[in-house]
Design an enzyme around this catalytic site. Structure first.
Site, short mmCIF file in Angstrom:
data_model
loop_
_atom_site.label_atom_id
_atom_site.label_comp_id
_atom_site.label_asym_id
_atom_site.label_seq_id
_atom_site.Cartn_x
_atom_site.Cartn_y
_atom_site.Cartn_z
N LYS A 85 26.68 -53.10 66.42
CA LYS A 85 27.00 -54.18 66.89
C LYS A 85 26.27 -54.97 67.55
O LYS A 85 27.00 -56.49 67.27
CB LYS A 85 28.47 -53.40 68.11
N HIS A 113 47.25 -64.04 73.09
CA HIS A 113 47.50 -62.43 72.77
C HIS A 113 48.89 -63.09 73.13
O HIS A 113 49.64 -63.58 73.55
CB HIS A 113 47.09 -61.77 73.73
C1 GAR Z 1 48.17 -63.68 66.98
O1 GAR Z 1 49.32 -63.80 66.69
C2 GAR Z 1 47.02 -63.55 67.69
O2 GAR Z 1 47.87 -63.73 69.09
C3 GAR Z 1 46.94 -61.84 67.28
O3 GAR Z 1 46.55 -62.01 66.23
C4 GAR Z 1 47.70 -63.15 65.65
C5 GAR Z 1 47.49 -63.53 64.88
O4 GAR Z 1 47.67 -64.55 63.89
N1 GAR Z 1 45.54 -61.69 68.61
C6 GAR Z 1 46.12 -60.75 68.77
O5 GAR Z 1 46.79 -59.81 68.92
C7 GAR Z 1 44.82 -60.44 69.67
N2 GAR Z 1 45.12 -58.25 70.31
P1 GAR Z 1 47.09 -65.33 62.94
O6 GAR Z 1 46.16 -65.07 61.65
O7 GAR Z 1 48.30 -66.52 62.00
O8 GAR Z 1 46.54 -66.88 63.76
#
Ligand code: GAR
Length: 206
Positions: free
Chosen positions: A70, A114
């Site tokens: 990583k 989030h």
């Molecule tokens: C979003 O809803 C973001 O909040 C979430 O991934 C999605 C990405 O959507 N992130 C998490 O869950 C972080 N833990 P997108 O690719 O359409 O922007």
């Protein structure tokens, strides 16, 4: 008086990229005053990559499986960020917990979004987990990134009501709509130098 030079920002995305698109739009409209210099993705199938191509944003694909550790994976990413003189990293659906290499190099310069009101419903499916739990209120959180998943000091939160007739799909739509407004606001506050982290708290200068 001359304007200060624009800061270079990078977005990290593993998936669809709708938040990335919202950031592209906000930059184009001048709501975010910055150079959107780079998209980093760890997933060759990410929708965000096609969006970067359409918008003419430079893209770097860095796959975890191409590195034995990583730390080496993150060192390559850091190299891309330094080569492009990036001053703010914006995680937008980047589905990896960052390690110490990235977090220390970009201390208090990494934001995450989030789709729930943290500290509730951390993880990869915050919207579904909140919906299945039966909450009446959920929402969106923007926070600085630290070593724990979905955990660092909170910059902004916005609530979304779960109504009687909501389905998971309708709730997802409502949450994403709020995300696309809230993230540009938080990025703007950062770029204007209005965010000050004091322990777990983020003070916002009016
Ligand atoms: C979003 O809803 C973001 O909040 C979430 O991934 C999605 C990405 O959507 N992130 C998490 O869950 C972080 N833990 P997108 O690719 O359409 O922007």
């Amino acid at each position: 008086m001359e304007d200060a030079p624009l800061k270079n920002i990078a977005v990290f995305a593993s998936g669809r990229g709708s938040n990335f698109s919202a950031i592209i739009r906000a930059v184009k409209k001048g709501k975010i005053k910055a150079n959107l210099s780079l998209l980093i993705s760890d997933n060759p199938k990410a929708g965000a990559i096609a969006r970067a191509k359409r918008a003419g944003v430079k893209m770097a694909l860095v796959k975890r499986e191409d590195f034995s550790s990583k730390s080496d994976f993150e060192k390559r990413i850091i190299q891309h960020l330094q080569d492009n003189k990036i001053e703010l990293v914006i995680l937008a659906g980047f589905m990896r917990v960052l390690g110490p290499d990235l977090i220390q190099t970009f201390n208090q310069r990494i934001l995450n979004i989030h789709p729930a009101i943290l500290p509730s419903f951390k993880g990869a499916q915050g919207i579904k987990d909140a919906f299945d739990y039966g909450v009446k209120v959920t929402g969106v959180t923007i926070h600085f990134v630290d070593a724990e998943m979905d955990h660092g000091p909170i910059v902004l939160q916005a609530q979304v009501l779960v109504e009687e007739n909501d389905t998971l799909e309708s709730l997802e739509k409502k949450i994403h709509k709020i995300e696309h407004k809230l993230y540009p606001q938080a990025i703007r506050l950062f770029l204007e130098g209005k965010l000050r982290v004091e322990g777990r708290k983020v003070k916002i200068t009016p």
